[in-house]
Write a protein that holds these residues in place. Structure first.
Motif, short mmCIF file in Angstrom:
data_model
loop_
_atom_site.label_atom_id
_atom_site.label_comp_id
_atom_site.label_asym_id
_atom_site.label_seq_id
_atom_site.Cartn_x
_atom_site.Cartn_y
_atom_site.Cartn_z
N GLU A 97 0.87 -1.05 -0.08
CA GLU A 97 -0.01 -0.01 0.11
C GLU A 97 0.98 1.30 -0.05
OE1 GLU A 97 -2.90 2.66 2.99
OE2 GLU A 97 -2.09 0.47 3.67
N LEU A 98 0.69 2.18 -1.01
CA LEU A 98 1.70 3.57 -1.04
C LEU A 98 0.43 4.56 -0.81
CD1 LEU A 98 4.21 4.41 -1.63
CD2 LEU A 98 3.50 4.82 -3.88
N ALA A 99 0.77 5.17 0.21
CA ALA A 99 -0.05 6.39 0.39
C ALA A 99 0.77 7.98 0.13
CB ALA A 99 -0.57 6.53 1.73
N ASP A 100 0.44 8.66 -0.43
CA ASP A 100 1.27 9.91 -0.74
C ASP A 100 0.28 10.74 -0.03
OD1 ASP A 100 2.22 12.05 -1.62
OD2 ASP A 100 1.99 11.62 -3.87
N ILE A 101 1.03 11.26 0.98
CA ILE A 101 0.26 12.32 2.23
C ILE A 101 0.84 13.40 2.17
CG2 ILE A 101 0.11 12.48 4.62
CD1 ILE A 101 0.19 9.47 4.96
N ARG A 102 -0.05 14.65 2.03
CA ARG A 102 0.43 16.25 2.05
C ARG A 102 -0.31 16.63 3.43
NH1 ARG A 102 2.40 17.24 -3.17
NH2 ARG A 102 2.31 15.01 -4.30
N ILE A 103 0.67 17.36 4.18
CA ILE A 103 0.18 17.72 5.60
C ILE A 103 0.05 19.33 5.51
CG2 ILE A 103 0.92 15.71 6.87
CD1 ILE A 103 3.15 17.49 7.97
N HIS A 104 -0.50 19.95 6.29
CA HIS A 104 -0.40 21.19 6.52
C HIS A 104 0.95 21.84 7.07
CE1 HIS A 104 -4.83 21.72 6.54
NE2 HIS A 104 -4.89 20.67 7.45
N PRO A 105 1.55 22.94 6.09
CA PRO A 105 2.73 23.58 6.60
C PRO A 105 2.99 23.73 8.28
CG PRO A 105 1.63 24.70 4.64
CD PRO A 105 0.40 23.79 5.30
N GLY A 106 4.17 23.43 8.49
CA GLY A 106 4.47 23.70 10.03
C GLY A 106 3.99 22.95 10.98
N GLN A 107 3.61 21.82 10.53
CA GLN A 107 3.27 20.84 11.46
C GLN A 107 3.89 19.48 11.25
OE1 GLN A 107 0.25 20.72 13.30
NE2 GLN A 107 0.65 22.79 12.84
N ASN A 108 5.09 19.39 10.81
CA ASN A 108 6.10 18.24 10.56
C ASN A 108 6.35 17.44 11.94
OD1 ASN A 108 6.95 20.12 8.13
ND2 ASN A 108 7.26 18.14 7.42
N ALA A 109 6.84 18.32 13.09
CA ALA A 109 7.11 17.53 14.11
C ALA A 109 5.89 16.74 14.86
CB ALA A 109 7.71 18.65 15.20
N ALA A 110 4.68 17.70 14.81
CA ALA A 110 3.66 17.05 15.45
C ALA A 110 3.32 15.89 14.60
CB ALA A 110 2.54 17.86 15.74
N PHE A 111 3.28 15.95 13.08
CA PHE A 111 2.76 14.87 12.32
C PHE A 111 3.77 13.50 12.59
CE2 PHE A 111 2.48 12.36 8.27
CZ PHE A 111 1.18 12.11 8.32
N PRO A 113 -7.08 14.95 1.13
CA PRO A 113 -6.91 13.47 1.49
C PRO A 113 -5.74 12.64 0.71
CG PRO A 113 -9.19 14.17 0.47
CD PRO A 113 -8.24 15.32 0.37
N PRO A 114 -5.04 11.82 1.31
CA PRO A 114 -3.93 10.81 0.74
C PRO A 114 -4.56 10.21 -0.51
CG PRO A 114 -4.21 10.71 3.10
CD PRO A 114 -5.60 11.36 2.59
N VAL A 115 -3.69 10.15 -1.43
CA VAL A 115 -3.71 9.37 -2.59
C VAL A 115 -3.19 8.06 -2.22
CG1 VAL A 115 -3.14 8.91 -5.05
CG2 VAL A 115 -3.35 11.15 -4.18
N VAL A 116 -3.94 6.84 -2.29
CA VAL A 116 -3.57 5.44 -1.95
C VAL A 116 -3.79 4.49 -2.98
CG1 VAL A 116 -3.99 3.79 -0.46
CG2 VAL A 116 -4.25 6.14 0.39
N GLU A 117 -2.86 3.79 -3.47
CA GLU A 117 -2.67 2.94 -4.54
C GLU A 117 -1.97 1.77 -3.93
OE1 GLU A 117 -0.87 4.27 -8.06
OE2 GLU A 117 -2.34 6.04 -8.33
N HIS A 118 -2.23 0.51 -4.60
CA HIS A 118 -1.65 -0.86 -4.11
C HIS A 118 -0.97 -1.48 -5.31
CE1 HIS A 118 -5.60 -0.30 -1.70
NE2 HIS A 118 -4.56 -0.76 -0.77
N PHE A 119 0.14 -2.29 -4.72
CA PHE A 119 1.17 -2.65 -5.90
C PHE A 119 1.47 -4.21 -5.51
CE2 PHE A 119 1.48 1.71 -5.73
CZ PHE A 119 1.81 2.09 -6.99
N ASP A 120 1.63 -4.80 -6.49
CA ASP A 120 2.28 -6.31 -6.50
C ASP A 120 3.78 -6.22 -6.47
OD1 ASP A 120 0.20 -7.98 -5.91
OD2 ASP A 120 -0.61 -7.70 -7.87
#
Length: 100
Positions: A4-18, A87-94
């Motif tokens: 499962e590959l999830a491409d996640i984008r978070i709000h700026p400045g939230q890296n440490a908490a995320f 929302p994250p983009v999620v795809e599946h791979f073999d």
């Protein structure tokens, strides 16, 4: 094994908490889900608000049915969801091939 590959984008400045939240969510929820074989998380260098989450599942259904249709999914999203800019983009791979 399914990736499962999830491409996640978070709000700026939230890296440490995320970083803390995703680590906690993976270790308290995801790893206890049937079929989960492990995970990796990478953070973008050029785009630090972008994360790539890889989760390894025994079967596609372990993720799409067993996890996504369980209470564990709600727990997971409660931990990491507030950080999502979109929302994250999620795809599946073999697996085709890998190094020895």
């Amino acid at each position: 094994m399914i990736l499962e590959l999830a491409d996640i984008r978070i709000h700026p400045g939230q890296n440490a908490a995320f970083d803390e939240a995703i680590t906690r969510g993976l270790n308290t929820v995801i790893v206890h889900t049937k079929g989960c074989q492990g995970f990796k998380v990478n953070k973008g260098i050029e785009s630090p608000e972008r994360y790539i989450l890889q989760i390894f599942w025994d079967t596609l259904e372990d993720h799409t049915v067993g996890f996504r249709e369980s209470d564990a999914f709600a727990q997971w999203r409660a931990i990491v969801g507030p950080f999502f800019a979109v929302p994250p983009v999620v795809e599946h791979f073999d697996l085709v091939t890998k190094s020895a």
